[in-house]
Write a protein that holds these residues in place. Structure first.
Motif, PDB file in Angstrom:
ATOM      1  N   ILE A 145       0.851  -1.193   0.000  1.00 21.30           N
ATOM      2  CA  ILE A 145       0.000   0.000   0.000  1.00 21.30           C
ATOM      3  C   ILE A 145       0.883   1.238   0.000  1.00 21.30           C
ATOM      4  CG2 ILE A 145      -1.760   1.302   1.244  1.00 21.30           C
ATOM      5  CD1 ILE A 145      -2.787  -1.319   0.102  1.00 21.30           C
ATOM      6  N   GLU A 146       0.683   2.126  -0.961  1.00 20.36           N
ATOM      7  CA  GLU A 146       1.491   3.342  -1.030  1.00 20.36           C
ATOM      8  C   GLU A 146       0.889   4.424  -0.141  1.00 20.36           C
ATOM      9  OE1 GLU A 146       2.076   6.351  -4.481  1.00 20.36           O
ATOM     10  OE2 GLU A 146       3.705   4.878  -4.662  1.00 20.36           O
ATOM     11  N   LEU A 147       1.727   4.975   0.727  1.00 13.99           N
ATOM     12  CA  LEU A 147       1.309   5.998   1.675  1.00 13.99           C
ATOM     13  C   LEU A 147       2.166   7.240   1.505  1.00 13.99           C
ATOM     14  CD1 LEU A 147       1.233   3.623   4.776  1.00 13.99           C
ATOM     15  CD2 LEU A 147      -0.751   4.351   3.428  1.00 13.99           C
ATOM     16  N   LEU A 148       1.634   8.384   1.909  1.00 11.73           N
ATOM     17  CA  LEU A 148       2.405   9.617   1.949  1.00 11.73           C
ATOM     18  C   LEU A 148       2.946   9.795   3.367  1.00 11.73           C
ATOM     19  CD1 LEU A 148       0.005  12.034   0.021  1.00 11.73           C
ATOM     20  CD2 LEU A 148       1.780  10.529  -0.902  1.00 11.73           C
ATOM     21  N   GLN A 149       4.215  10.148   3.461  1.00  2.15           N
ATOM     22  CA  GLN A 149       4.821  10.367   4.777  1.00  2.15           C
ATOM     23  C   GLN A 149       4.577  11.809   5.239  1.00  2.15           C
ATOM     24  OE1 GLN A 149       9.169  10.980   5.360  1.00  2.15           O
ATOM     25  NE2 GLN A 149       9.099   9.001   6.408  1.00  2.15           N
ATOM     26  N   THR A 150       4.302  11.965   6.524  1.00  3.70           N
ATOM     27  CA  THR A 150       4.131  13.288   7.107  1.00  3.70           C
ATOM     28  C   THR A 150       5.098  13.478   8.264  1.00  3.70           C
ATOM     29  OG1 THR A 150       2.523  12.710   8.829  1.00  3.70           O
ATOM     30  CG2 THR A 150       1.669  13.126   6.607  1.00  3.70           C
ATOM     31  N   GLU A 151       5.291  14.727   8.646  1.00  2.00           N
ATOM     32  CA  GLU A 151       5.960  15.031   9.908  1.00  2.00           C
ATOM     33  C   GLU A 151       4.984  15.847  10.742  1.00  2.00           C
ATOM     34  OE1 GLU A 151       7.171  18.059  11.220  1.00  2.00           O
ATOM     35  OE2 GLU A 151       6.537  19.347   9.554  1.00  2.00           O
ATOM     36  N   PHE A 152       5.045  15.668  12.068  1.00  2.00           N
ATOM     37  CA  PHE A 152       4.104  16.361  12.935  1.00  2.00           C
ATOM     38  C   PHE A 152       4.807  16.841  14.196  1.00  2.00           C
ATOM     39  CE2 PHE A 152       4.075  12.178  14.858  1.00  2.00           C
ATOM     40  CZ  PHE A 152       3.976  12.451  16.219  1.00  2.00           C
ATOM     41  N   ASP A 153       4.162  17.791  14.845  1.00  2.00           N
ATOM     42  CA  ASP A 153       4.589  18.279  16.161  1.00  2.00           C
ATOM     43  C   ASP A 153       3.327  18.803  16.833  1.00  2.00           C
ATOM     44  OD1 ASP A 153       5.648  19.819  18.379  1.00  2.00           O
ATOM     45  OD2 ASP A 153       7.569  19.837  17.334  1.00  2.00           O
ATOM     46  N   PHE A 154       3.067  18.374  18.057  1.00  2.00           N
ATOM     47  CA  PHE A 154       1.894  18.885  18.749  1.00  2.00           C
ATOM     48  C   PHE A 154       2.161  18.975  20.245  1.00  2.00           C
ATOM     49  CE2 PHE A 154       0.936  14.513  19.805  1.00  2.00           C
ATOM     50  CZ  PHE A 154       0.271  14.603  21.034  1.00  2.00           C
ATOM     51  N   THR A 155       1.400  19.855  20.888  1.00  2.00           N
ATOM     52  CA  THR A 155       1.459  20.045  22.336  1.00  2.00           C
ATOM     53  C   THR A 155       0.046  20.062  22.879  1.00  2.00           C
ATOM     54  OG1 THR A 155       3.486  21.358  22.141  1.00  2.00           O
ATOM     55  CG2 THR A 155       2.248  21.542  24.209  1.00  2.00           C
ATOM     56  N   GLU A 156      -0.168  19.399  23.999  1.00  2.00           N
ATOM     57  CA  GLU A 156      -1.467  19.403  24.679  1.00  2.00           C
ATOM     58  C   GLU A 156      -1.267  19.960  26.083  1.00  2.00           C
ATOM     59  OE1 GLU A 156      -5.271  16.450  25.526  1.00  2.00           O
ATOM     60  OE2 GLU A 156      -3.305  15.578  25.119  1.00  2.00           O
ATOM     61  N   VAL A 157      -2.069  20.958  26.450  1.00  2.00           N
ATOM     62  CA  VAL A 157      -1.973  21.584  27.761  1.00  2.00           C
ATOM     63  C   VAL A 157      -3.320  21.492  28.471  1.00  2.00           C
ATOM     64  CG1 VAL A 157      -0.167  23.177  26.984  1.00  2.00           C
ATOM     65  CG2 VAL A 157      -2.573  23.892  26.912  1.00  2.00           C
ATOM     66  N   ASP A 158      -3.289  21.629  29.802  1.00  2.00           N
ATOM     67  CA  ASP A 158      -4.527  21.601  30.562  1.00  2.00           C
ATOM     68  C   ASP A 158      -5.154  22.992  30.617  1.00  2.00           C
ATOM     69  OD1 ASP A 158      -3.139  23.053  32.517  1.00  2.00           O
ATOM     70  OD2 ASP A 158      -2.850  21.323  33.827  1.00  2.00           O
ATOM     71  N   ALA A 159      -6.243  23.134  31.372  1.00  2.00           N
ATOM     72  CA  ALA A 159      -6.974  24.398  31.423  1.00  2.00           C
ATOM     73  C   ALA A 159      -6.139  25.532  31.982  1.00  2.00           C
ATOM     74  CB  ALA A 159      -8.247  24.220  32.249  1.00  2.00           C
ATOM     75  N   GLU A 160      -5.123  25.211  32.785  1.00  2.00           N
ATOM     76  CA  GLU A 160      -4.242  26.226  33.370  1.00  2.00           C
ATOM     77  C   GLU A 160      -3.010  26.490  32.511  1.00  2.00           C
ATOM     78  OE1 GLU A 160      -5.564  23.642  35.390  1.00  2.00           O
ATOM     79  OE2 GLU A 160      -7.126  25.139  35.795  1.00  2.00           O
ATOM     80  N   GLY A 161      -2.899  25.797  31.384  1.00  2.00           N
ATOM     81  CA  GLY A 161      -1.760  26.010  30.501  1.00  2.00           C
ATOM     82  C   GLY A 161      -0.567  25.126  30.799  1.00  2.00           C
ATOM     83  N   ASN A 162      -0.705  24.170  31.727  1.00  2.00           N
ATOM     84  CA  ASN A 162       0.391  23.250  32.037  1.00  2.00           C
ATOM     85  C   ASN A 162       0.507  22.185  30.947  1.00  2.00           C
ATOM     86  OD1 ASN A 162       0.908  24.411  34.710  1.00  2.00           O
ATOM     87  ND2 ASN A 162      -1.065  23.497  35.262  1.00  2.00           N
ATOM     88  N   GLN A 163       1.727  21.952  30.479  1.00  2.00           N
ATOM     89  CA  GLN A 163       1.919  20.975  29.413  1.00  2.00           C
ATOM     90  C   GLN A 163       1.664  19.562  29.920  1.00  2.00           C
ATOM     91  OE1 GLN A 163       5.284  21.438  26.627  1.00  2.00           O
ATOM     92  NE2 GLN A 163       5.767  19.285  27.006  1.00  2.00           N
ATOM     93  N   LEU A 164       0.780  18.863  29.237  1.00  2.00           N
ATOM     94  CA  LEU A 164       0.472  17.472  29.560  1.00  2.00           C
ATOM     95  C   LEU A 164       1.221  16.505  28.656  1.00  2.00           C
ATOM     96  CD1 LEU A 164      -3.401  17.760  29.961  1.00  2.00           C
ATOM     97  CD2 LEU A 164      -1.671  17.751  31.782  1.00  2.00           C
ATOM     98  N   ARG A 165       1.280  16.824  27.380  1.00  2.26           N
ATOM     99  CA  ARG A 165       1.918  15.950  26.398  1.00  2.26           C
ATOM    100  C   ARG A 165       2.548  16.787  25.300  1.00  2.26           C
ATOM    101  NH1 ARG A 165      -3.224  14.160  27.370  1.00  2.26           N
ATOM    102  NH2 ARG A 165      -3.429  12.151  28.437  1.00  2.26           N
ATOM    103  N   ARG A 166       3.666  16.288  24.801  1.00  2.00           N
ATOM    104  CA  ARG A 166       4.214  16.834  23.570  1.00  2.00           C
ATOM    105  C   ARG A 166       4.797  15.678  22.790  1.00  2.00           C
ATOM    106  NH1 ARG A 166       9.175  20.838  21.907  1.00  2.00           N
ATOM    107  NH2 ARG A 166       8.638  20.810  19.686  1.00  2.00           N
ATOM    108  N   ALA A 167       4.610  15.694  21.492  1.00  2.00           N
ATOM    109  CA  ALA A 167       5.144  14.637  20.645  1.00  2.00           C
ATOM    110  C   ALA A 167       5.524  15.215  19.291  1.00  2.00           C
ATOM    111  CB  ALA A 167       4.128  13.509  20.476  1.00  2.00           C
ATOM    112  N   ARG A 168       6.445  14.530  18.638  1.00  2.00           N
ATOM    113  CA  ARG A 168       6.865  14.925  17.300  1.00  2.00           C
ATOM    114  C   ARG A 168       7.322  13.666  16.569  1.00  2.00           C
ATOM    115  NH1 ARG A 168      12.431  17.892  19.425  1.00  2.00           N
ATOM    116  NH2 ARG A 168      13.637  15.977  19.789  1.00  2.00           N
ATOM    117  N   GLY A 169       7.367  13.731  15.254  1.00  2.00           N
ATOM    118  CA  GLY A 169       7.838  12.570  14.511  1.00  2.00           C
ATOM    119  C   GLY A 169       7.214  12.471  13.138  1.00  2.00           C
ATOM    120  N   ARG A 170       7.089  11.226  12.669  1.00  2.00           N
ATOM    121  CA  ARG A 170       6.562  10.939  11.335  1.00  2.00           C
ATOM    122  C   ARG A 170       5.294  10.105  11.456  1.00  2.00           C
ATOM    123  NH1 ARG A 170       9.792  14.154   7.958  1.00  2.00           N
ATOM    124  NH2 ARG A 170      11.981  13.839   8.471  1.00  2.00           N
ATOM    125  N   GLU A 171       4.408  10.284  10.492  1.00  2.98           N
ATOM    126  CA  GLU A 171       3.236   9.440  10.347  1.00  2.98           C
ATOM    127  C   GLU A 171       3.046   9.160   8.859  1.00  2.98           C
ATOM    128  OE1 GLU A 171       0.340  10.422  14.081  1.00  2.98           O
ATOM    129  OE2 GLU A 171       0.213  11.797  12.381  1.00  2.98           O
TER     130      GLU A 171
END
Length: 240
Positions: A145-171
């Motif tokens: 199966i032919e797929l297109l490669q992507t790169e990503f970066d995202f951050t998730e914070v709580d209601a007070e702005g505290n960082q909960l998760r950050r991830a980066r990489g390829r999909e």
């Protein structure tokens, strides 16, 4: 199901009852729904993708299984935007709670998509996710199966702005299926970047051996690199 209302309690119960034991048989989509793709991935995970006639056009569901049964269920819309999801241990429902810049699969296919949206869990937690997906220009073939490669970066914070998760990489994305698939990525645990790779290994279509399987087969005896209780990046930001 009622059109536009998403999954019902009865549907959740059906999936839970059908998916518990190791070595369980074939996945059966709820009434009015049709399974159309099974994906065996690295990291001891198998996913069954299905569509339901009562949903909005373009909506798709995905049920993820590990050796203990179903652990994640989600629905995306025609733009691959996360609509709702369910975790089962413990049981938590999460829904899209507005977006200043909705995720757009169509924009991504033009080269890049920036997103800015909010999520709400039924345990009272509210979070804010920002980031981007972008095409790298690379085409990758996996199991024919032919797929297109992507790169990503995202951050998730709580209601007070505290960082909960950050991830980066390829999909990877399939333009016609309008789906994302995991790839090599990194999680930030607050001090270090930790590797993760849930890349697909086999794509199984109706009539092929292993279609609708609920037992994962790849890397199930290996130590998992993800932090305990951590979902894959596409399960945190916009389903994928």
């Amino acid at each position: 199901m009622t059109k536009g209302k998403g999954i019902t309690a009865a549907l959740v119960a059906l999936l839970l009852s059908a998916a518990a034991p190791v070595g369980a048989g074939s996945f059966k989509a709820p009434e009015g729904c049709e399974t159309w793709l099974t994906v065996q991935s690295r990291g001891c995970r198998v996913s069954n993708h299905y569509r339901c006639s009562a949903d909005q056009p373009g909506d798709q569901w995905r049920a993820d299984f590990d050796l203990e049964g179903i652990f994640f269920l989600s629905r995306i819309d025609a733009e691959a935007q996360w609509v709702e999801s369910y975790e089962f241990n413990p049981r938590v429902k999460q829904v899209l709670d507005g977006a200043d810049d909705p995720a757009s699969f169509s924009d991504l296919l033009q080269g890049r998509d920036d997103f800015d949206f909010r999520l709400s869990r039924d345990n009272g937690e509210k979070t804010h996710v920002t980031g981007h997906d972008a095409l790298t220009g690379q085409r990758i073939a996996i199991d024919g199966i032919e797929l297109l490669q992507t790169e990503f970066d995202f951050t998730e914070v709580d209601a007070e702005g505290n960082q909960l998760r950050r991830a980066r990489g390829r999909e990877y994305v399939h333009p016609e299926w309008r789906l994302f698939f995991a790839g090599p990525s990194e999680w930030h645990d607050g001090s270090d970047w930790l590797p993760s790779d849930g890349s697909p290994v086999q794509f199984i279509l109706p009539g092929e051996k292993g279609f609708a399987a609920t037992q994962p087969i790849f890397e199930c005896g290996a130590m998992m690199s993800e932090a305990p209780g951590t979902l894959l990046p596409q399960q945190v930001r916009h389903d994928r």
